[in-house]
Enzyme design. Structure first.
Site: not given
Length: 287
Positions: A43, A268
């Protein structure tokens, strides 16, 4: 017209035809094919929740992740098989997908995208192998007097890092076997928390902030060492992301914290981060 004259004219026409050069239509020059680029990874590369989604929704793959941004810079034909939740075993095995804890199909092994004529491969992998996000979630502390989390995870993290190294080595060798002419580029992970962190903006204690980023740095070292030993080029994303960690203002940070301030998944890279990662990788390649 008598027969003799017809024969004379016919002979003359034949001479003219032989003397006249034949002009063939110009054949179009074949346009150079763009380099073929396969993006592998988890990811950190897929860009979950960054607009606009593409591919399986459960993979969290964005049209503005670093593979798409890099392909645009290089003029490359991209095959992007990055997927959130992927670990090194999903390079060679299917990945069971889920969305909101409900089954969402299966992603094929990422290595299925590799071809003998692939020109470029990027690989961002390891975060899920060592469980960095899970450790970061366990380290949330709303009480500044709480016990730091480091002692709970130090030994487990060291073991997982040791186990990941040979997996990465085998993966890099397999990439070379499947795509022998490809330039293979690995990336590390960026700076998530500045030294000492920024509690309570990011709810981890100063010692735990250093432990968590230290885990990222140790993973980066494993990736760099295995890349050097197995013919891949390692790109450092940590050093150039200094000053862009989750403690910074929204317009400066390349990575989101526990509570995102931009359209991106917690812990992220955001769109700014993905774009800058693409720039850093392109600069490494001299593009």
């Amino acid at each position: 017209m008598n027969a003799r004259l017809r024969r004379a004219l016919s002979a003359a026409a034949g001479v003219v035809a032989l003397a006249t050069p034949v002009v063939l239509p110009a054949s179009p020059v074949a346009a150079a094919e763009p380099p073929s680029y396969v993006a592998l990874g988890d990811s950190a590369a897929s860009g979950p929740l960054i607009p606009t989604p593409t591919g399986p929704l459960a993979c969290g793959r964005s049209t503005h992740n670093y593979p798409h941004e890099l392909a645009a810079r290089l003029g490359a034909a991209l095959t992007d098989v990055t997927c959130g939740g992927a670990s090194s075993r999903h390079l060679t095995q299917p990945q069971e997908l889920s969305l909101l804890d409900l089954p969402a199909g299966t992603a094929p092994p990422q290595f299925d995208a590799l071809r003998p004529d692939t020109d470029l491969v990027t690989l961002t992998m390891g975060g899920n192998d060592v469980g960095l996000v899970g450790i970061a979630q366990d380290c949330v502390r709303l009480d500044p007097a709480a016990t730091p989390c480091r002692g709970e995870h130090e030994e487990r993290l060291a073991q997982r890092l040791a186990e990941f190294a040979p997996r990465l080595a085998a993966a890099l060798d397999e990439i070379r076997a499947r795509s022998p002419r490809a330039r293979v580029v690995t990336t590390g992970y960026g700076l998530y928390l500045k030294p000492g962190g920024c509690w309570p903006v990011q709810p981890v204690l100063p010692a735990d902030a250093d432990f968590l980023q230290g885990g990222v740095d140790r993973l980066n070292l494993v990736i760099a060492e295995q890349s050097a030993a197995h013919g891949a080029e390692y790109v450092d994303l940590r050093t150039p992301s200094a000053g862009h960690d989750a403690c910074q203002l929204p317009g400066d940070k390349w990575v989101e914290g526990y509570v995102p301030t931009d359209l991106a998944a917690p812990l992220h890279p955001n769109r700014r981060g993905e774009a800058n990662h693409a720039r850093i990788i392109a600069d490494h390649q001299g593009a």
